[in-house]
Design a protein around this motif. Structure first.
Motif, PDB file in Angstrom:
ATOM      1  N   ALA A  86       0.911  -1.174   0.268  1.00  0.00           N
ATOM      2  CA  ALA A  86      -0.583  -0.236  -0.067  1.00  0.00           C
ATOM      3  C   ALA A  86       1.087   0.772  -0.025  1.00  0.00           C
ATOM      4  O   ALA A  86       0.243   1.921  -0.550  1.00  0.00           O
ATOM      5  CB  ALA A  86      -0.590  -0.241   1.284  1.00  0.00           C
ATOM      6  N   ASP A  87       1.945   1.131   0.616  1.00  0.00           N
ATOM      7  CA  ASP A  87       2.906   2.168   0.809  1.00  0.00           C
ATOM      8  C   ASP A  87       3.915   2.636  -0.689  1.00  0.00           C
ATOM      9  O   ASP A  87       3.024   3.673  -0.907  1.00  0.00           O
ATOM     10  CB  ASP A  87       4.044   2.589   1.356  1.00  0.00           C
ATOM     11  N   ARG A  88       3.459   2.090  -0.827  1.00  0.00           N
ATOM     12  CA  ARG A  88       3.960   1.665  -2.476  1.00  0.00           C
ATOM     13  C   ARG A  88       2.900   2.562  -3.861  1.00  0.00           C
ATOM     14  O   ARG A  88       3.554   3.370  -4.604  1.00  0.00           O
ATOM     15  CB  ARG A  88       5.067   0.893  -3.505  1.00  0.00           C
ATOM     16  N   ARG A  89       2.219   1.850  -3.471  1.00  0.00           N
ATOM     17  CA  ARG A  89       1.362   2.279  -4.021  1.00  0.00           C
ATOM     18  C   ARG A  89       0.858   4.341  -4.022  1.00  0.00           C
ATOM     19  O   ARG A  89       0.450   4.702  -4.684  1.00  0.00           O
ATOM     20  CB  ARG A  89      -0.353   1.662  -3.654  1.00  0.00           C
ATOM     21  N   ARG A  90       0.594   4.365  -3.001  1.00  0.00           N
ATOM     22  CA  ARG A  90       0.362   5.423  -2.680  1.00  0.00           C
ATOM     23  C   ARG A  90       1.740   6.420  -3.080  1.00  0.00           C
ATOM     24  O   ARG A  90       1.047   7.145  -3.152  1.00  0.00           O
ATOM     25  CB  ARG A  90       0.048   6.113  -1.168  1.00  0.00           C
ATOM     26  N   ARG A  91       2.506   6.003  -2.888  1.00  0.00           N
ATOM     27  CA  ARG A  91       3.920   7.137  -3.471  1.00  0.00           C
ATOM     28  C   ARG A  91       4.045   7.404  -5.248  1.00  0.00           C
ATOM     29  O   ARG A  91       3.665   8.108  -5.453  1.00  0.00           O
ATOM     30  CB  ARG A  91       4.867   6.131  -3.402  1.00  0.00           C
ATOM     31  N   TRP A  92       3.513   6.009  -5.659  1.00  0.00           N
ATOM     32  CA  TRP A  92       3.196   6.552  -6.960  1.00  0.00           C
ATOM     33  C   TRP A  92       2.139   6.791  -7.067  1.00  0.00           C
ATOM     34  O   TRP A  92       2.103   7.957  -8.125  1.00  0.00           O
ATOM     35  CB  TRP A  92       3.033   5.298  -7.573  1.00  0.00           C
ATOM     36  N   GLY A  94       0.751   9.621  -5.939  1.00  0.00           N
ATOM     37  CA  GLY A  94       0.807  11.221  -5.591  1.00  0.00           C
ATOM     38  C   GLY A  94       2.272  11.242  -7.445  1.00  0.00           C
ATOM     39  O   GLY A  94       1.505  13.100  -6.759  1.00  0.00           O
ATOM     40  N   LEU A  95       3.152  10.693  -7.185  1.00  0.00           N
ATOM     41  CA  LEU A  95       3.863  11.399  -7.974  1.00  0.00           C
ATOM     42  C   LEU A  95       3.410  10.987  -9.781  1.00  0.00           C
ATOM     43  O   LEU A  95       3.595  12.186 -10.119  1.00  0.00           O
ATOM     44  CB  LEU A  95       5.262   9.891  -8.557  1.00  0.00           C
ATOM     45  N   ALA A  96       2.050  10.556 -10.002  1.00  0.00           N
ATOM     46  CA  ALA A  96       1.818  10.526 -11.152  1.00  0.00           C
ATOM     47  C   ALA A  96       0.348  11.624 -10.912  1.00  0.00           C
ATOM     48  O   ALA A  96       0.099  12.457 -11.679  1.00  0.00           O
ATOM     49  CB  ALA A  96       1.002   9.304 -10.704  1.00  0.00           C
ATOM     50  N   ARG A  97      -0.317  12.501  -9.655  1.00  0.00           N
ATOM     51  CA  ARG A  97      -0.813  13.306  -9.272  1.00  0.00           C
ATOM     52  C   ARG A  97      -0.256  14.460  -9.552  1.00  0.00           C
ATOM     53  O   ARG A  97      -0.738  15.681 -10.499  1.00  0.00           O
ATOM     54  CB  ARG A  97      -1.836  12.835  -8.568  1.00  0.00           C
ATOM     55  N   ASP A  98       1.123  14.189  -9.550  1.00  0.00           N
ATOM     56  CA  ASP A  98       1.762  15.886  -9.296  1.00  0.00           C
ATOM     57  C   ASP A  98       2.098  15.988 -10.910  1.00  0.00           C
ATOM     58  O   ASP A  98       2.071  16.803 -11.566  1.00  0.00           O
ATOM     59  CB  ASP A  98       2.822  16.333  -8.574  1.00  0.00           C
ATOM     60  N   ALA A  99       2.243  15.033 -10.988  1.00  0.00           N
ATOM     61  CA  ALA A  99       2.483  15.268 -13.169  1.00  0.00           C
ATOM     62  C   ALA A  99       0.908  15.083 -13.689  1.00  0.00           C
ATOM     63  O   ALA A  99       1.519  16.023 -15.411  1.00  0.00           O
ATOM     64  CB  ALA A  99       3.288  14.002 -13.616  1.00  0.00           C
ATOM     65  N   GLY A 100       0.329  15.220 -13.226  1.00  0.00           N
ATOM     66  CA  GLY A 100      -0.960  15.646 -14.019  1.00  0.00           C
ATOM     67  C   GLY A 100      -1.293  13.872 -14.209  1.00  0.00           C
ATOM     68  O   GLY A 100      -2.166  14.526 -15.804  1.00  0.00           O
ATOM     69  N   LEU A 101      -0.809  13.487 -14.413  1.00  0.00           N
ATOM     70  CA  LEU A 101      -1.202  11.674 -15.405  1.00  0.00           C
ATOM     71  C   LEU A 101      -2.367  11.691 -14.420  1.00  0.00           C
ATOM     72  O   LEU A 101      -3.042  11.266 -13.150  1.00  0.00           O
ATOM     73  CB  LEU A 101      -0.325  10.640 -15.141  1.00  0.00           C
ATOM     74  N   ALA A 102      -3.508  11.021 -15.135  1.00  0.00           N
ATOM     75  CA  ALA A 102      -4.179   9.676 -14.766  1.00  0.00           C
ATOM     76  C   ALA A 102      -3.805   8.365 -14.087  1.00  0.00           C
ATOM     77  O   ALA A 102      -2.796   7.621 -14.366  1.00  0.00           O
ATOM     78  CB  ALA A 102      -5.059   9.495 -16.187  1.00  0.00           C
TER      79      ALA A 102
END
Ligand code: UTP
Ligand code: MG
Length: 493
Positions: A86-92, A94-102
């Motif tokens: 779950a921690d890795r999923r949350r990190r990925w 967050g990164l995708a959100r920051d980049a504006g990706l779906a």
């Protein structure tokens, strides 16, 4: 480049499923190898093989760095691990959100018995107890996904022979099959796709080598064979920087169209767009009327105010201020219509007076005037004086332009200029993006040109048709010759 009609793209795609569920198989059928970041593959790179658990720490270290780097460039990234952390999923996420990706999770569901059977067939099978533990863990993870903030949680069956088939939220994958498309009907006067669109090739580049005549003929015949509704030739004196180098050939359009008229195709022929600054209005009327006579009435005229000062200066053509050019646009529309009208009588109009209107050969059918431009006044002129308004296909600007145009005239006909990257499959599409992007970031170029397969462009064109667009002018940045029409043909079906 969406991997299937229901999945957004670019996107972070996180796979979730136990060993043997079919995650890697599902991903490989839909994504480019470079887009898939797999913990097993990285174990094989830094360890003795995909099952070398001693290499896990190094492999995941790399995995996180690769995922971070790709997402920061807004590149589609498929994370192929068990997906249970779950921690890795949350990190990925967050990164995708920051980049504006779906952000998408794909749950690969396979019955335990089937996963066990497949596991047994593998070179190095996972111990039965470990597999059982993975399935228990999987069952706990899946319900939690709904509250993690993903845009989409898709469940796909990891079983069944057809690894290309979709899941509960996806449909048929990016198949290029044309089986569902009705055949084109070139015989039926007006050529429209099954989506109701006229698809017209806009020729803006002419890489014709040593034999311009053969190249033009073959491209036009291929467009005709592909069932396209027409060809529009760009009208410039020097090749524009948006398309190619200044020393690339850019032929005079009416001469060029004359050659094509001689081929006897079913294509509509015209310019997109003729700057009113380049020729006196009456001379443009004469050229279009002549083309109408030569094509049996399959002619249109694109008109615009002109914008490129350099070509005017180089050719000794005056380039007045924008306001005067827009006045000239209005006056040109009035003049060409007067000269195309019946008889030879004097014309005394709102902006133009002519002592006579003797224009022979006469057009053999009405010549639609397509007015290009997105400025406030260009749009008004297009809606009020033109037969159609041409604007870029790009959303959301297109919706704004449509609102303005329809504010002027509710039933205005709208055409769009579309500059797509079309690839035969995902790999081919990406290779084209990489070749064409110049100094643009790949993700930005792919987004701007809606890079994808013909099937994906058709999905987008459905949206254009829904908006009431009549004609799509398609210009390929990588048009080399007649063979390239094969990539456009599916859009015209
Ligand atoms: P995968 O190797 O795709 O599973 O398929 P996975 O989920 O990625 O597994 P791990 O986590 O890396 O271990 C497992 C086996 O099942 C077959 C594949 O050919 C492979 O041998 N398979 C997969 C099918 O037979 N049918 C399918 O629909 C999918
Ligand atoms: Mg795998």
């Amino acid at each position: 480049m969406a991997p299937s009609p229901a999945l957004p793209d670019p996107a972070l795609v996180v796979l979730v499923g136990p060993s043997g569920a079919g995650k890697s198989t599902w991903a490989a059928a839909r994504f480019r190898a470079e887009e898939i970041v797999s913990s097993d593959a990285l174990r094989a790179l830094v360890g003795s093989g995909p099952a070398d658990l001693d290499a896990s720490i190094d492999a995941f270290d790399l995995l996180e760095r690769i995922v971070t780097a790709r997402l920061s460039r807004r590149l589609t990234t498929v994370v192929d691990t068990l997906g249970t952390d779950a921690d890795r999923r949350r990190r990925w996420l967050g990164l995708a959100r920051d980049a504006g990706l779906a952000c998408v999770v794909v749950v690969v569901d396979t019955p335990v018995a089937e996963a066990r059977r497949r596991n047994g067939l593998r070179d190095r099978s996972v111990p039965a107890a470990v597999l059982a533990q993975q399935h228990r863990r999987h069952a706990q993870v899946v319900p939690a996904l709904a509250d993690e903030g993903w845009d989409l949680v898709v469940t796909v069956p990891g079983s069944g022979g057809d690894v290309g088939s979709g899941g509960s939220s996806t449909s048929s994958g990016d198949s290029l099959s044309t089986g569902a498309d009705p055949p084109s009907s070139p015989a039926s006067g007006e050529r429209r796709s099954s989506q109701g669109l006229r698809i017209v090739l806009q020729l803006s580049r002419f890489p014709w080598g040593e034999d311009p005549r053969t190249w033009l003929r073959d491209v036009a015949l291929a467009a005709d064979d592909a069932g396209l509704a027409g060809i529009a030739v760009m009208d410039h004196l020097i090749q524009i920087p948006q398309v190619d180098r200044a020393w690339s050939p850019i032929p005079e359009p009416w001469v060029t169209l004359g050659l094509m008229a001689g081929l006897g195709t079913g294509l509509d022929l015209g310019t997109l767009v003729t700057p009113v600054t380049l020729r006196p209005a009456g001379v443009t009327a004469k050229a279009a009327a002549t083309l109408s006579a030569l094509t049996g009435g399959r002619t249109f005229l694109g008109l615009g105010a002109g914008w490129w000062e350099r070509e005017h200066a180089a050719y000794g053509v005056p380039f007045p201020p924008a306001r005067d050019r827009l006045d000239a646009l209005e006056a040109t529309i009035e003049t060409v219509r007067a000269l195309w009208g019946a008889g030879t009588r004097p014309y005394d109009g709102e902006r133009v007076s002519l002592p006579e209107t003797t224009c022979y050969p006469r057009p053999v059918a009405p010549i639609p005037v397509v007015v290009g431009g997105t400025g406030t006044r260009s749009l008004r002129v297009a809606a009020t004086l033109g037969d159609a308004a041409n604007v870029p296909s790009t959303l959301p600007a297109l919706d704004d332009h449509l609102a303005v145009l329809r504010g002027h005239r509710r039933d205005v006909a709208v055409t769009v200029l579309d500059l797509p990257t079309i690839g035969t499959d995902r790999d081919d599409t990406w290779a084209r993006v990489e070749r064409l992007r110049g100094r643009s970031a790949a993700a930005a170029y792919a987004g701007r040109t809606h890079a994808g397969t013909p099937a994906q462009h058709r999905d987008r064109y459905a949206g254009l048709a829904e908006r009431g667009v009549d004609t799509v002018f398609v210009a390929l940045a990588d048009l080399e010759g007649p063979d390239d029409l094969a990539r456009v043909a599916p859009l015209a079906r």
